[in-house]
Enzyme design. Structure first.
Site, short mmCIF file in Angstrom:
data_model
loop_
_atom_site.label_atom_id
_atom_site.label_comp_id
_atom_site.label_asym_id
_atom_site.label_seq_id
_atom_site.Cartn_x
_atom_site.Cartn_y
_atom_site.Cartn_z
N HIS A 137 -34.69 22.11 -36.50
CA HIS A 137 -36.12 21.94 -36.22
C HIS A 137 -36.87 21.42 -37.45
O HIS A 137 -37.60 22.19 -38.09
CB HIS A 137 -36.72 23.29 -35.79
CG HIS A 137 -36.09 23.88 -34.56
ND1 HIS A 137 -36.16 25.22 -34.25
CD2 HIS A 137 -35.39 23.30 -33.56
CE1 HIS A 137 -35.52 25.45 -33.11
NE2 HIS A 137 -35.03 24.31 -32.68
N HIS A 145 -39.52 19.62 -29.92
CA HIS A 145 -38.55 20.69 -30.06
C HIS A 145 -37.73 20.56 -31.35
O HIS A 145 -37.82 21.42 -32.21
CB HIS A 145 -37.64 20.70 -28.81
CG HIS A 145 -36.48 21.65 -28.92
ND1 HIS A 145 -35.52 21.79 -27.96
CD2 HIS A 145 -36.11 22.49 -29.91
CE1 HIS A 145 -34.63 22.69 -28.34
NE2 HIS A 145 -34.97 23.13 -29.52
ZN LIG Z 1 -33.86 24.12 -30.90
#
Ligand SMILES: [Zn+2]
Length: 233
Positions: A143, A213
């Protein structure tokens, strides 16, 4: 305590490479709590490993992946932290074997640590890569905050807008990530919808942005996959 890594230098090297990258992901601030996942197709497997009994019953993958018959993977465990994987890889990850029917897996070592919730999408990617004759063995998902933030701008979701921007800003990105950054529209994490959208874009890209995301990269090894994300971020 004995470990499957005992007296297996090549396997040990591969697992500790995953641990090293897990540490980088945590240090970068890209791996909050249990965020992100890594799977590696383990290349060096001996007959003794093939004979190891499973630690529990076979678990359904949710789909059949024909190129993964009897394949072995090291996987980060679900709900495990990258920072813990970095220090204790065999307690926060496990080695799995794909069953003969290509639709189930068994955990074989060291502990019954259930693999990442993104296992189905990771395995779908490995299956796809093997199917097309690729030598890629690693899938890394993490991330990177700055890159994710950019996907909140609809302009950057258009094909190759973000790639061209990154290439224009940082010359290294063009050299070390020559296929650019693919964009996958938002889909539920862990879903086959996300997996299939990702497979399609793997034709054109090694690094893919899952909208709002995170990033998913594939490479010959875990370090190479990490380096591409690192260069782009
Ligand atoms: Zn993830």
């Amino acid at each position: 305590m004995s470990s499957i890594l005992d007296n297996r230098p090549e396997l040990t090297k591969q697992v500790w490479e995953v641990a090293e990258v897990a540490g980088y992901l945590w240090q970068k601030g890209w791996a909050e709590r249990n965020g992100g996942n890594i799977t590696v197709n383990i290349t060096v497997i001996d007959d003794e490993i093939r004979k190891l009994p499973p630690l529990g019953r076979a678990i359904s993958i949710g789909r059949t992946l024909p190129y993964l018959k009897n394949a072995y993977f090291f996987c980060k465990g679900t709900n495990k932290r990258m920072r813990d994987l970095a220090r204790y890889p065999m307690e926060n990850g496990s080695i799995i074997r794909i069953s003969k029917d290509c639709a189930h897996y068994e955990i074989i070592a060291d502990q019954a640590v259930k693999p990442t919730s993104e296992l189905a999408s990771h395995l779908s990617m490995h299956n796809h890569l093997i199917g097309k004759g690729s030598n890629y063995k690693a899938v890394v998902h993490t991330h990177p905050i700055d890159l994710i933030a950019m996907t909140h701008n609809p302009e950057f979701l258009k094909k190759d807008v973000l790639t061209n921007l990154l290439w224009s800003m940082i010359p290294e990105t063009r050299a070390f990530c020559p296929r650019g950054l693919g964009i996958i529209p938002y889909a539920l994490p862990g879903s086959f919808e996300l997996a299939d959208a990702t497979l399609k874009e793997l034709e054109d890209y090694d690094v893919l942005m899952w909208e709002k995301h995170g990033v998913c990269a594939v490479g010959e090894n875990v370090m190479e996959a990490f380096d591409m994300i690192d260069t782009l971020s």
